[in-house]
Scaffold this motif. Structure first.
Motif, mmCIF file in Angstrom:
data_model
loop_
_atom_site.group_PDB
_atom_site.id
_atom_site.type_symbol
_atom_site.label_atom_id
_atom_site.label_comp_id
_atom_site.label_asym_id
_atom_site.label_seq_id
_atom_site.Cartn_x
_atom_site.Cartn_y
_atom_site.Cartn_z
ATOM 1 N N ASP A 81 -23.729 30.020 -34.112
ATOM 2 C CA ASP A 81 -23.707 30.795 -35.181
ATOM 3 C C ASP A 81 -25.372 31.240 -35.225
ATOM 4 N N GLY A 82 -26.230 30.448 -34.457
ATOM 5 C CA GLY A 82 -27.802 30.788 -34.811
ATOM 6 C C GLY A 82 -28.195 30.474 -36.173
ATOM 7 N N THR A 83 -27.618 29.632 -36.856
ATOM 8 C CA THR A 83 -28.199 29.121 -38.285
ATOM 9 C C THR A 83 -29.022 28.031 -38.271
ATOM 10 N N ARG A 84 -28.775 27.078 -37.376
ATOM 11 C CA ARG A 84 -29.362 25.783 -37.059
ATOM 12 C C ARG A 84 -30.095 25.518 -35.944
ATOM 13 N N LEU A 85 -31.020 24.620 -35.874
ATOM 14 C CA LEU A 85 -31.348 24.143 -34.430
ATOM 15 C C LEU A 85 -31.619 22.766 -34.647
ATOM 16 N N ALA A 86 -31.107 22.065 -33.695
ATOM 17 C CA ALA A 86 -31.068 20.755 -33.492
ATOM 18 C C ALA A 86 -32.172 20.193 -32.463
ATOM 19 N N PHE A 87 -33.097 19.433 -32.738
ATOM 20 C CA PHE A 87 -34.364 18.899 -31.662
ATOM 21 C C PHE A 87 -34.305 17.440 -31.715
ATOM 22 N N ALA A 88 -35.107 16.948 -30.900
ATOM 23 C CA ALA A 88 -35.457 15.557 -30.855
ATOM 24 C C ALA A 88 -37.032 15.181 -31.238
ATOM 25 N N ARG A 89 -37.216 14.593 -32.018
ATOM 26 C CA ARG A 89 -38.651 14.339 -32.273
ATOM 27 C C ARG A 89 -39.052 12.890 -32.064
ATOM 28 N N SER A 90 -40.261 12.691 -31.287
ATOM 29 C CA SER A 90 -40.445 11.374 -31.011
ATOM 30 C C SER A 90 -42.131 11.014 -31.135
ATOM 31 N N LYS A 91 -42.408 9.749 -31.198
ATOM 32 C CA LYS A 91 -43.591 9.523 -31.214
ATOM 33 C C LYS A 91 -43.747 8.080 -30.884
ATOM 34 N N ILE A 92 -44.904 7.205 -30.831
ATOM 35 C CA ILE A 92 -44.971 5.965 -30.247
ATOM 36 C C ILE A 92 -45.197 5.148 -31.644
ATOM 37 N N ASP A 93 -44.535 4.126 -31.527
ATOM 38 C CA ASP A 93 -44.656 3.088 -32.745
ATOM 39 C C ASP A 93 -45.736 2.012 -32.268
#
Length: 84
Positions: free
Chosen positions: A24-36
């Motif tokens: 429906d174009g109301t939400r965007l899921a994405f991956a967020r990563s960084k180095i611990d």
């Protein structure tokens, strides 16, 4: 003079990838990563962004989550999680 880039700079970087738009174009899921820094390994989680206001919040609490995809009806999200 600008500050030079050193190897420690890698710990300050955050990567955003694999966006998936809800049907429906109301939400965007994405991956967020960084180095611990302490464990010297990448950690990632799924983030959810409300559109059009652009506010995002964590959707998962795992450390190796990625590849989010909305279901066709937008009621569910599938994602991959590494198993430690």
């Amino acid at each position: 003079m600008p500050k030079p880039i050193t190897p420690d700079y890698i710990y300050e970087l955050t990567t955003l990838s694999e966006p998936s738009l809800s049907p429906d174009g109301t939400r965007l899921a994405f991956a967020r990563s960084k180095i611990d820094r302490d464990r010297m390994k990448p950690v990632g989680q799924i983030m959810m962004m409300s559109l059009p206001d652009g506010e995002s919040m964590p959707f998962t609490q795992g450390e190796g989550d990625g590849s989010p995809r909305f279901s066709r009806d937008g009621k569910a999200i599938a994602f991959l999680r590494t198993d430690g």
